[in-house]
Design a protein around this motif. Structure first.
Motif, PDB file in Angstrom:
ATOM      1  N   LYS A 107       0.828  -1.210   0.000  1.00 42.24           N
ATOM      2  CA  LYS A 107       0.000   0.000   0.000  1.00 42.24           C
ATOM      3  C   LYS A 107       0.864   1.263   0.000  1.00 42.24           C
ATOM      4  O   LYS A 107       0.563   2.230  -0.711  1.00 42.24           O
ATOM      5  N   ILE A 108       1.931   1.259   0.802  1.00 40.04           N
ATOM      6  CA  ILE A 108       2.826   2.414   0.844  1.00 40.04           C
ATOM      7  C   ILE A 108       3.491   2.619  -0.516  1.00 40.04           C
ATOM      8  O   ILE A 108       3.592   3.752  -1.013  1.00 40.04           O
ATOM      9  N   SER A 109       3.927   1.534  -1.131  1.00 40.11           N
ATOM     10  CA  SER A 109       4.578   1.618  -2.444  1.00 40.11           C
ATOM     11  C   SER A 109       3.623   2.172  -3.497  1.00 40.11           C
ATOM     12  O   SER A 109       4.005   3.017  -4.317  1.00 40.11           O
ATOM     13  N   GLN A 110       2.372   1.719  -3.474  1.00 42.21           N
ATOM     14  CA  GLN A 110       1.387   2.206  -4.433  1.00 42.21           C
ATOM     15  C   GLN A 110       1.156   3.704  -4.268  1.00 42.21           C
ATOM     16  O   GLN A 110       1.096   4.451  -5.251  1.00 42.21           O
ATOM     17  N   THR A 111       1.043   4.151  -3.021  1.00 49.15           N
ATOM     18  CA  THR A 111       0.802   5.574  -2.758  1.00 49.15           C
ATOM     19  C   THR A 111       1.961   6.422  -3.259  1.00 49.15           C
ATOM     20  O   THR A 111       1.760   7.462  -3.907  1.00 49.15           O
ATOM     21  N   ILE A 112       3.187   5.989  -2.983  1.00 50.21           N
ATOM     22  CA  ILE A 112       4.373   6.737  -3.414  1.00 50.21           C
ATOM     23  C   ILE A 112       4.442   6.808  -4.941  1.00 50.21           C
ATOM     24  O   ILE A 112       4.806   7.838  -5.519  1.00 50.21           O
ATOM     25  N   LEU A 113       4.058   5.723  -5.602  1.00 48.91           N
ATOM     26  CA  LEU A 113       4.115   5.680  -7.060  1.00 48.91           C
ATOM     27  C   LEU A 113       3.018   6.523  -7.704  1.00 48.91           C
ATOM     28  O   LEU A 113       3.213   7.081  -8.787  1.00 48.91           O
ATOM     29  N   TYR A 114       1.872   6.650  -7.042  1.00 47.67           N
ATOM     30  CA  TYR A 114       0.750   7.390  -7.620  1.00 47.67           C
ATOM     31  C   TYR A 114       0.919   8.903  -7.502  1.00 47.67           C
ATOM     32  O   TYR A 114       0.413   9.660  -8.333  1.00 47.67           O
ATOM     33  N   ILE A 115       1.596   9.366  -6.460  1.00 48.27           N
ATOM     34  CA  ILE A 115       1.651  10.801  -6.143  1.00 48.27           C
ATOM     35  C   ILE A 115       2.124  11.673  -7.310  1.00 48.27           C
ATOM     36  O   ILE A 115       1.525  12.723  -7.578  1.00 48.27           O
ATOM     37  N   PRO A 116       3.195  11.294  -8.051  1.00 52.82           N
ATOM     38  CA  PRO A 116       3.669  12.188  -9.127  1.00 52.82           C
ATOM     39  C   PRO A 116       2.606  12.541 -10.163  1.00 52.82           C
ATOM     40  O   PRO A 116       2.666  13.622 -10.760  1.00 52.82           O
ATOM     41  N   VAL A 122       4.170  22.311 -13.821  1.00 45.99           N
ATOM     42  CA  VAL A 122       4.926  23.501 -13.417  1.00 45.99           C
ATOM     43  C   VAL A 122       5.780  23.184 -12.195  1.00 45.99           C
ATOM     44  O   VAL A 122       6.959  23.556 -12.120  1.00 45.99           O
ATOM     45  N   ILE A 123       5.179  22.480 -11.236  1.00 44.87           N
ATOM     46  CA  ILE A 123       5.924  22.082 -10.037  1.00 44.87           C
ATOM     47  C   ILE A 123       6.988  21.053 -10.398  1.00 44.87           C
ATOM     48  O   ILE A 123       8.124  21.128  -9.907  1.00 44.87           O
ATOM     49  N   ILE A 124       6.643  20.121 -11.274  1.00 41.95           N
ATOM     50  CA  ILE A 124       7.625  19.118 -11.701  1.00 41.95           C
ATOM     51  C   ILE A 124       8.801  19.798 -12.390  1.00 41.95           C
ATOM     52  O   ILE A 124       9.960  19.408 -12.199  1.00 41.95           O
ATOM     53  N   GLY A 125       8.513  20.837 -13.183  1.00 39.31           N
ATOM     54  CA  GLY A 125       9.594  21.583 -13.832  1.00 39.31           C
ATOM     55  C   GLY A 125      10.543  22.181 -12.819  1.00 39.31           C
ATOM     56  O   GLY A 125      11.772  22.146 -12.998  1.00 39.31           O
ATOM     57  N   GLY A 126       9.992  22.746 -11.731  1.00 38.71           N
ATOM     58  CA  GLY A 126      10.850  23.283 -10.667  1.00 38.71           C
ATOM     59  C   GLY A 126      11.685  22.209 -10.016  1.00 38.71           C
ATOM     60  O   GLY A 126      12.876  22.415  -9.727  1.00 38.71           O
ATOM     61  N   ILE A 127      11.083  21.034  -9.794  1.00 39.50           N
ATOM     62  CA  ILE A 127      11.821  19.908  -9.209  1.00 39.50           C
ATOM     63  C   ILE A 127      12.951  19.472 -10.140  1.00 39.50           C
ATOM     64  O   ILE A 127      14.074  19.191  -9.694  1.00 39.50           O
ATOM     65  N   VAL A 128      12.646  19.416 -11.442  1.00 35.57           N
ATOM     66  CA  VAL A 128      13.651  18.998 -12.426  1.00 35.57           C
ATOM     67  C   VAL A 128      14.856  19.920 -12.393  1.00 35.57           C
ATOM     68  O   VAL A 128      16.012  19.472 -12.394  1.00 35.57           O
ATOM     69  N   TYR A 129      14.608  21.237 -12.342  1.00 35.75           N
ATOM     70  CA  TYR A 129      15.718  22.192 -12.326  1.00 35.75           C
ATOM     71  C   TYR A 129      16.491  22.120 -11.008  1.00 35.75           C
ATOM     72  O   TYR A 129      17.705  22.349 -10.979  1.00 35.75           O
TER      73      TYR A 129
END
Length: 300
Positions: A107-116, A122-129
Motif C-alpha cells: 500500500k505504501i509503495s502504491q501511494t508513493i508511485l501514484y503521487i507524481p 509547473v511544479i515538476i519543472g521546478g523539481i527537475v531544475y
C-alpha cells in the motif's frame, strides 16, 4: 410498443445519460465547427463565416515550413522513445506490486508511485531544475564535489533527451499501474494453485499466467498509445525544454503555441491541429487492424 415500454421502465438510466451526452455535444462535437478555420484566411474581427475561403493554401504553407518538419520529427521521435521506455514501466511495476505479499508495504509503495501523477507540470519543472540543473542541481552538486565535471542534463541535447524520458516515466508510470492492477485482480487464483502443484516457480507463473491474462489490456493500451504518436502534451516539452535543446524539445504543440497562438496565426494552428487529428485516427485504425490480424485482439 415494446420500445416505449422499455423506455418507461428504464427512463432513469436515460435521464442519467442526458448530462454526459450534452457535455460531449457542447464541448466535443460543437467545437468541430472551428475546423473550417483551417480552410479560411481567418480574421478575428470578421469571424469564421466572414473570413475569406482559401482552400488548401494554408496546408501547403504549413507543410513547406522547415520548423513544421522539424517539430513533426521531434514529436514522432519523443513519442516513439516514450513508447519504448514509458509503456513497459507500468506493466513491470504492476506485476511487481501484484507479487508482493506484505500488504502494508504494498500500500505504501502504491501511494508513493501514484503521487507524481497529481503534481502539476509547473511544479515538476521546478523539481527537475532543482535536481538536474547544471549550476545548482542536486546531482551536479554531488558530481562536482567529487571532482568531476557537471553533467549538462538540461543544456545538452542527448542528456536532455535522457532527462525528458526519465521524468516522464517517474510522472506517469505509477498511475498507469492502476489499470494493470485492476486487470490482475480478475485472474483466477486457481490457475496459480494449479501451477504450484505442477512445480512452477514465480517467474514461470508470471510468464505463463500473469502476462497472458494481461494481453487484452496491453493490446488496448498499446493501440491507444500508437494513436497518440502524432499528438504530444504541451506542458512537458515546454517546461523542461529551453533554447539550448530546441532542436529536440520543439514539438507540434509548442509549434502551435509559438506560431499559431503567440503570432495570432489561428489558421496555421488549426491546420496543425487538424493534421494531428487525422494522422492520429489513421494510426489508431492501423494499429487496431494490425492487432486484430496478428494477435486477434482489437478495440473496434
Amino acid at each position: 410498443m415494446n420500445a416505449i415500454l422499455y423506455f418507461k421502465r428504464y427512463w432513469q438510466m436515460y435521464a442519467l445519460l442526458f448530462l454526459p451526452v450534452l457535455y460531449f455535444a457542447i464541448f466535443k462535437y460543437g467545437p468541430m465547427y472551428g475546423i473550417i478555420i483551417a480552410f479560411k484566411d481567418f480574421n478575428f474581427f470578421q469571424g469564421i463565416n466572414g473570413s475569406e475561403w482559401i482552400g488548401l493554401d494554408a496546408f501547403r504553407e504549413v507543410f513547406a515550413m522547415p520548423d513544421f518538419t522539424k517539430t513533426l520529427r521531434n514529436t514522432l521521435m519523443l513519442n516513439l522513445l516514450d513508447l519504448m521506455v514509458s509503456f513497459p514501466a507500468p506493466l513491470i511495476l504492476a506485476v511487481m506490486l501484484y507479487e508482493l505479499k506484505i500488504t502494508w508495504f504494498k500500500k505504501i509503495s502504491q501511494t508513493i508511485l501514484y503521487i507524481p501523477h497529481f503534481i502539476s507540470w509547473v511544479i515538476i519543472g521546478g523539481i527537475v531544475y532543482q535536481v538536474f540543473g547544471t549550476q545548482s542541481g542536486m546531482i551536479n552538486n554531488i558530481v562536482t564535489s567529487m571532482g568531476f565535471d557537471a553533467i549538462p542534463f538540461l543544456t545538452d541535447k542527448n542528456d536532455w533527451l535522457f532527462t525528458y524520458l526519465i521524468v516522464g516515466v517517474w510522472q506517469s508510470a505509477g498511475w498507469g499501474t492502476i489499470i494493470y492492477l485492476a486487470a490482475l485482480t480478475g485472474i483466477n487464483r486457481e490457475l496459480f494453485e494449479a501451477a504450484d502443484v505442477d512445480g512452477a516457480g514465480r517467474f514461470r507463473k508470471i510468464w505463463s499466467i500473469t502476462l497472458p491474462s494481461l494481453k487484452p489490456t496491453i493490446v488496448t493500451l498499446l493501440i491507444i498509445s500508437l494513436g497518440n504518436m502524432i499528438a504530444i502534451g504541451f506542458e512537458r516539452p515546454y517546461i523542461i525544454g529551453n533554447t539550448s535543446v530546441r532542436d529536440y524539445s520543439d514539438v507540434l504543440s509548442t509549434f502551435v503555441y509559438r506560431v499559431g497562438i503567440e503570432s495570432g496565426q489561428y489558421t496555421i494552428a488549426t491546420v496543425v491541429g487538424l493534421f494531428q487529428a487525422v494522422v492520429g485516427l489513421v494510426f489508431v485504425l492501423g494499429a487496431n487492424y494490425a492487432s486484430k490480424k496478428l494477435a486477434d485482439q482489437s478495440i473496434l
